[in-house]
Design a protein around this motif. Sequence first.
Motif, PDB file in Angstrom:
ATOM      1  N   TYR A   8      37.562  84.400  -9.980  1.00 20.16           N
ATOM      2  CA  TYR A   8      37.078  85.701 -10.309  1.00 20.16           C
ATOM      3  C   TYR A   8      36.832  85.664 -11.820  1.00 20.16           C
ATOM      4  O   TYR A   8      35.773  86.337 -11.872  1.00 20.16           O
ATOM      5  CB  TYR A   8      38.294  86.726 -10.150  1.00 20.16           C
ATOM      6  CG  TYR A   8      38.115  88.167 -10.578  1.00 20.16           C
ATOM      7  CD1 TYR A   8      37.523  88.801  -9.782  1.00 20.16           C
ATOM      8  CD2 TYR A   8      38.526  88.483 -12.003  1.00 20.16           C
ATOM      9  CE1 TYR A   8      37.048  90.169 -10.349  1.00 20.16           C
ATOM     10  CE2 TYR A   8      38.128  89.654 -12.507  1.00 20.16           C
ATOM     11  CZ  TYR A   8      37.445  90.661 -11.480  1.00 20.16           C
ATOM     12  OH  TYR A   8      37.107  91.738 -12.043  1.00 20.16           O
ATOM     13  N   TYR A   9      37.352  85.077 -12.696  1.00 16.25           N
ATOM     14  CA  TYR A   9      36.808  85.269 -14.057  1.00 16.25           C
ATOM     15  C   TYR A   9      35.699  84.452 -14.317  1.00 16.25           C
ATOM     16  O   TYR A   9      34.907  84.827 -15.107  1.00 16.25           O
ATOM     17  CB  TYR A   9      37.988  84.617 -15.120  1.00 16.25           C
ATOM     18  CG  TYR A   9      39.053  85.930 -15.419  1.00 16.25           C
ATOM     19  CD1 TYR A   9      38.742  87.019 -15.829  1.00 16.25           C
ATOM     20  CD2 TYR A   9      40.370  85.566 -14.750  1.00 16.25           C
ATOM     21  CE1 TYR A   9      39.534  87.931 -16.134  1.00 16.25           C
ATOM     22  CE2 TYR A   9      41.281  86.800 -15.169  1.00 16.25           C
ATOM     23  CZ  TYR A   9      40.860  88.006 -15.621  1.00 16.25           C
ATOM     24  OH  TYR A   9      41.645  88.742 -15.896  1.00 16.25           O
ATOM     25  N   ILE A  10      35.323  83.282 -13.539  1.00 18.78           N
ATOM     26  CA  ILE A  10      34.269  82.320 -13.548  1.00 18.78           C
ATOM     27  C   ILE A  10      33.018  83.348 -12.982  1.00 18.78           C
ATOM     28  O   ILE A  10      32.036  83.270 -13.683  1.00 18.78           O
ATOM     29  CB  ILE A  10      34.681  81.023 -12.987  1.00 18.78           C
ATOM     30  CG1 ILE A  10      35.332  80.372 -13.760  1.00 18.78           C
ATOM     31  CG2 ILE A  10      33.114  80.309 -12.850  1.00 18.78           C
ATOM     32  CD1 ILE A  10      36.074  78.892 -13.050  1.00 18.78           C
ATOM     33  N   VAL A  11      33.218  83.827 -11.901  1.00 22.34           N
ATOM     34  CA  VAL A  11      32.274  84.638 -11.214  1.00 22.34           C
ATOM     35  C   VAL A  11      31.899  85.824 -12.302  1.00 22.34           C
ATOM     36  O   VAL A  11      30.710  86.181 -12.423  1.00 22.34           O
ATOM     37  CB  VAL A  11      32.489  85.084 -10.043  1.00 22.34           C
ATOM     38  CG1 VAL A  11      31.522  85.987  -9.274  1.00 22.34           C
ATOM     39  CG2 VAL A  11      32.559  83.851  -8.897  1.00 22.34           C
ATOM     40  N   ASN A  12      32.805  86.577 -12.715  1.00 24.82           N
ATOM     41  CA  ASN A  12      32.492  87.496 -13.676  1.00 24.82           C
ATOM     42  C   ASN A  12      31.895  87.322 -14.691  1.00 24.82           C
ATOM     43  O   ASN A  12      30.926  88.018 -15.321  1.00 24.82           O
ATOM     44  CB  ASN A  12      33.939  88.126 -13.729  1.00 24.82           C
ATOM     45  CG  ASN A  12      33.661  89.728 -14.637  1.00 24.82           C
ATOM     46  OD1 ASN A  12      32.669  90.312 -14.230  1.00 24.82           O
ATOM     47  ND2 ASN A  12      34.643  90.194 -15.191  1.00 24.82           N
ATOM     48  N   TRP A  13      32.319  85.912 -15.413  1.00 25.14           N
ATOM     49  CA  TRP A  13      31.494  85.410 -16.643  1.00 25.14           C
ATOM     50  C   TRP A  13      30.259  85.246 -16.186  1.00 25.14           C
ATOM     51  O   TRP A  13      29.189  85.425 -17.020  1.00 25.14           O
ATOM     52  CB  TRP A  13      32.087  84.377 -17.316  1.00 25.14           C
ATOM     53  CG  TRP A  13      31.296  83.451 -18.058  1.00 25.14           C
ATOM     54  CD1 TRP A  13      31.364  83.951 -19.415  1.00 25.14           C
ATOM     55  CD2 TRP A  13      30.439  82.315 -17.962  1.00 25.14           C
ATOM     56  NE1 TRP A  13      30.334  83.002 -19.963  1.00 25.14           N
ATOM     57  CE2 TRP A  13      30.174  81.917 -19.098  1.00 25.14           C
ATOM     58  CE3 TRP A  13      30.085  81.577 -16.972  1.00 25.14           C
ATOM     59  CZ2 TRP A  13      28.920  81.124 -19.318  1.00 25.14           C
ATOM     60  CZ3 TRP A  13      29.143  80.708 -16.818  1.00 25.14           C
ATOM     61  CH2 TRP A  13      28.762  80.200 -18.065  1.00 25.14           C
ATOM     62  N   ALA A  14      29.830  84.685 -14.846  1.00 28.88           N
ATOM     63  CA  ALA A  14      28.430  84.246 -14.632  1.00 28.88           C
ATOM     64  C   ALA A  14      27.695  85.697 -14.234  1.00 28.88           C
ATOM     65  O   ALA A  14      26.620  85.433 -14.816  1.00 28.88           O
ATOM     66  CB  ALA A  14      28.748  83.190 -13.063  1.00 28.88           C
ATOM     67  N   ILE A  15      28.137  86.500 -13.815  1.00 28.73           N
ATOM     68  CA  ILE A  15      27.574  87.886 -13.420  1.00 28.73           C
ATOM     69  C   ILE A  15      27.037  88.413 -14.873  1.00 28.73           C
ATOM     70  O   ILE A  15      25.893  88.694 -15.108  1.00 28.73           O
ATOM     71  CB  ILE A  15      28.146  88.812 -12.791  1.00 28.73           C
ATOM     72  CG1 ILE A  15      28.407  88.000 -11.184  1.00 28.73           C
ATOM     73  CG2 ILE A  15      27.584  90.126 -12.709  1.00 28.73           C
ATOM     74  CD1 ILE A  15      29.168  88.980 -10.513  1.00 28.73           C
ATOM     75  N   ASP A  16      28.100  88.275 -15.747  1.00 25.73           N
ATOM     76  CA  ASP A  16      27.715  88.950 -17.168  1.00 25.73           C
ATOM     77  C   ASP A  16      26.602  88.136 -17.995  1.00 25.73           C
ATOM     78  O   ASP A  16      25.841  88.845 -18.595  1.00 25.73           O
ATOM     79  CB  ASP A  16      29.113  89.260 -17.986  1.00 25.73           C
ATOM     80  CG  ASP A  16      29.845  90.302 -17.464  1.00 25.73           C
ATOM     81  OD1 ASP A  16      29.565  90.885 -16.825  1.00 25.73           O
ATOM     82  OD2 ASP A  16      31.119  90.090 -17.818  1.00 25.73           O
ATOM     83  N   LYS A  17      26.625  87.010 -17.824  1.00 21.89           N
ATOM     84  CA  LYS A  17      25.872  86.062 -18.654  1.00 21.89           C
ATOM     85  C   LYS A  17      24.252  86.319 -17.724  1.00 21.89           C
ATOM     86  O   LYS A  17      23.317  86.221 -18.554  1.00 21.89           O
ATOM     87  CB  LYS A  17      26.295  84.692 -18.179  1.00 21.89           C
ATOM     88  CG  LYS A  17      25.269  83.569 -18.901  1.00 21.89           C
ATOM     89  CD  LYS A  17      25.600  83.566 -20.507  1.00 21.89           C
ATOM     90  CE  LYS A  17      25.002  82.280 -20.841  1.00 21.89           C
ATOM     91  NZ  LYS A  17      24.936  82.195 -22.439  1.00 21.89           N
ATOM     92  N   ASN A  18      24.509  86.435 -16.643  1.00 20.65           N
ATOM     93  CA  ASN A  18      23.123  86.438 -15.872  1.00 20.65           C
ATOM     94  C   ASN A  18      22.489  87.866 -16.134  1.00 20.65           C
ATOM     95  O   ASN A  18      21.158  88.017 -16.631  1.00 20.65           O
ATOM     96  CB  ASN A  18      23.312  86.450 -14.332  1.00 20.65           C
ATOM     97  CG  ASN A  18      22.025  86.447 -13.576  1.00 20.65           C
ATOM     98  OD1 ASN A  18      20.788  86.017 -13.956  1.00 20.65           O
ATOM     99  ND2 ASN A  18      22.057  87.325 -12.666  1.00 20.65           N
TER     100      ASN A  18
END
Length: 106
Positions: A79-89
């Motif tokens: 969840y935290y990895i996907v959330n970080w990737a969405i925010d970075k994108n």
Amino acid sequence: MRPTQYLLGGGGAPVGTHGKYLGEWGNFGGMKQKGIISYGIAPNRQYPLAGAAHDAFFNTWRRFSAQVLYWAPPMIAGYYIVNWAIDKNHYLNSKQGRAEFGGQEE
């Protein structure tokens, strides 16, 4: 002629007012029963859902608590990895991200 004690019920115990049909425990050698019909129902057929809700709750909790450490940490990390990737994108596609990283390719 009076029948003997063994023919009346066997087992050595005195015959009461209702007679003794099967004999004592483990000594089922008495006289044959005739005209005695008894019906019974198995205990698991009487109340098929007796205690089902109680057992379901506690069994579910026992199984959940035994397995939670196997699936919860990877799910939280994912969840935290996907959330970080969405925010970075979102940042890289925003005005500030294009201004900062617009000339280079990642």
